[in-house]
Design a protein around this motif. Structure first.
Motif, PDB file in Angstrom:
ATOM      1  N   LEU A  40      19.508 -10.348 -78.547  1.00 33.34           N
ATOM      2  CA  LEU A  40      19.766 -11.032 -77.287  1.00 33.34           C
ATOM      3  C   LEU A  40      18.603 -10.836 -76.334  1.00 33.34           C
ATOM      4  O   LEU A  40      17.910  -9.824 -76.393  1.00 33.34           O
ATOM      5  N   THR A  41      18.432 -11.794 -75.450  1.00 32.15           N
ATOM      6  CA  THR A  41      17.436 -11.639 -74.393  1.00 32.15           C
ATOM      7  C   THR A  41      18.156 -11.560 -73.053  1.00 32.15           C
ATOM      8  O   THR A  41      19.245 -12.112 -72.889  1.00 32.15           O
ATOM      9  N   PHE A  42      17.527 -10.841 -72.129  1.00 32.12           N
ATOM     10  CA  PHE A  42      18.094 -10.630 -70.803  1.00 32.12           C
ATOM     11  C   PHE A  42      17.159 -11.208 -69.762  1.00 32.12           C
ATOM     12  O   PHE A  42      15.938 -11.136 -69.905  1.00 32.12           O
ATOM     13  N   ASP A  43      17.721 -11.740 -68.682  1.00 31.32           N
ATOM     14  CA  ASP A  43      16.901 -12.152 -67.547  1.00 31.32           C
ATOM     15  C   ASP A  43      16.306 -10.898 -66.930  1.00 31.32           C
ATOM     16  O   ASP A  43      17.005  -9.902 -66.750  1.00 31.32           O
ATOM     17  N   ASN A  44      15.036 -10.958 -66.597  1.00 28.33           N
ATOM     18  CA  ASN A  44      14.359  -9.789 -66.053  1.00 28.33           C
ATOM     19  C   ASN A  44      14.505  -9.757 -64.535  1.00 28.33           C
ATOM     20  O   ASN A  44      13.740 -10.360 -63.811  1.00 28.33           O
ATOM     21  N   SER A  45      15.525  -9.032 -64.084  1.00 24.42           N
ATOM     22  CA  SER A  45      15.753  -8.852 -62.654  1.00 24.42           C
ATOM     23  C   SER A  45      15.418  -7.416 -62.246  1.00 24.42           C
ATOM     24  O   SER A  45      15.808  -6.960 -61.183  1.00 24.42           O
ATOM     25  N   SER A  60       9.810 -13.244 -67.649  1.00 24.39           N
ATOM     26  CA  SER A  60      11.106 -13.693 -67.144  1.00 24.39           C
ATOM     27  C   SER A  60      12.285 -13.182 -67.969  1.00 24.39           C
ATOM     28  O   SER A  60      13.380 -13.035 -67.442  1.00 24.39           O
ATOM     29  N   THR A  61      12.080 -12.921 -69.259  1.00 23.73           N
ATOM     30  CA  THR A  61      13.150 -12.380 -70.107  1.00 23.73           C
ATOM     31  C   THR A  61      12.587 -11.273 -70.984  1.00 23.73           C
ATOM     32  O   THR A  61      11.380 -11.176 -71.201  1.00 23.73           O
ATOM     33  N   PHE A  62      13.480 -10.436 -71.508  1.00 21.37           N
ATOM     34  CA  PHE A  62      13.089  -9.384 -72.434  1.00 21.37           C
ATOM     35  C   PHE A  62      14.275  -9.034 -73.321  1.00 21.37           C
ATOM     36  O   PHE A  62      15.405  -9.448 -73.049  1.00 21.37           O
ATOM     37  N   THR A 142      27.700 -12.469 -72.216  1.00 22.46           N
ATOM     38  CA  THR A 142      27.043 -12.739 -73.493  1.00 22.46           C
ATOM     39  C   THR A 142      26.991 -11.493 -74.364  1.00 22.46           C
ATOM     40  O   THR A 142      27.354 -11.533 -75.549  1.00 22.46           O
ATOM     41  N   VAL A 143      26.530 -10.390 -73.803  1.00 22.70           N
ATOM     42  CA  VAL A 143      26.451  -9.131 -74.548  1.00 22.70           C
ATOM     43  C   VAL A 143      27.849  -8.654 -74.902  1.00 22.70           C
ATOM     44  O   VAL A 143      28.123  -8.250 -76.035  1.00 22.70           O
ATOM     45  N   HIS A 144      28.726  -8.720 -73.933  1.00 21.94           N
ATOM     46  CA  HIS A 144      30.113  -8.273 -74.125  1.00 21.94           C
ATOM     47  C   HIS A 144      30.760  -8.988 -75.310  1.00 21.94           C
ATOM     48  O   HIS A 144      31.363  -8.357 -76.187  1.00 21.94           O
TER      49      HIS A 144
END
Length: 194
Positions: A40-45, A60-62, A142-144
């Motif tokens: 999965l990719t996550f928004d980079n906040s 922007s994502t990782f 999404t991860v959940h």
């Protein structure tokens, strides 16, 4: 005029109860351990400091694969979960002690994943509870969902294998007894060869 605040309160209460029910129902699709963490990719906040801690580039994502560490302790949480708040002090302590220990500093990274929360909720939560470790947002669950919709708090012990895949080799459901015991366990894990 008086019914509007009451209606808003009722709506908030309904949404909160719905969220709590959704996060707390029985886990029918729980993972079998060991299991590979979903790709999965996550928004980079994350802040610059958090990105530096994790060793990820500003983009922007990782993914977890971008984190420069052999071992990742992942605390799945929700900002409205009362039990999750009990783990904050323990994870803060583990984060501080792991960073101060030269033997495990680069081997262990501590992160949180906020299930169903947006960036604003997480920022407020981190400030309110003085959370030191990075927390990734998962506003769309999404991860959940990919992990079988486990109840929170839910902690995953993840180790990168020889091929660089993230393997969940242990899970812990609920709160931890103490930071000392968790840190001792992490030191043993880091000294073992997988």
């Amino acid at each position: 005029m008086k019914s509007k605040p009451l209606l808003s309160f009722a709506q908030i209460l309904f949404l909160t109860l719905s969220l709590c029910y959704g996060l707390c129902y029985a886990e029918s699709n729980a993972l079998s351990i060991p299991a590979q963490f979903p790709n999965l990719t996550f928004d980079n906040s994350l802040s610059k400091e958090e990105q530096a801690y994790l060793g990820i580039q500003k983009k922007s994502t990782f993914s977890l694969n971008d984190i420069k560490s052999t071992f990742i302790l992942v605390d799945m949480t929700n900002t409205y979960c009362v039990s999750c708040k009990k783990n904050i002090k323990i994870f803060n302590e583990v984060y501080k002690k792991a960073r101060a220990d030269k033997k495990i500093k680069e081997k262990i990274k501590v992160i949180g994943i906020a299930i169903g929360n947006n960036e604003r909720e997480v920022d407020y939560f981190k400030d309110e509870h003085k959370i030191l470790y990075p927390i990734i947002i998962d506003p769309e669950f999404t991860v959940h969902k990919a992990l079988g919709e486990p109840r929170v708090p839910y902690t995953m012990f993840i180790r990168k294998d020889a091929e660089g895949k993230e393997i969940i080799f242990k899970i812990h459901k609920g709160t931890f007894e103490s930071a000392g015991k968790l840190l001792d366990e992490l030191k043993v894990i880091c000294s073992e060869n997988f």
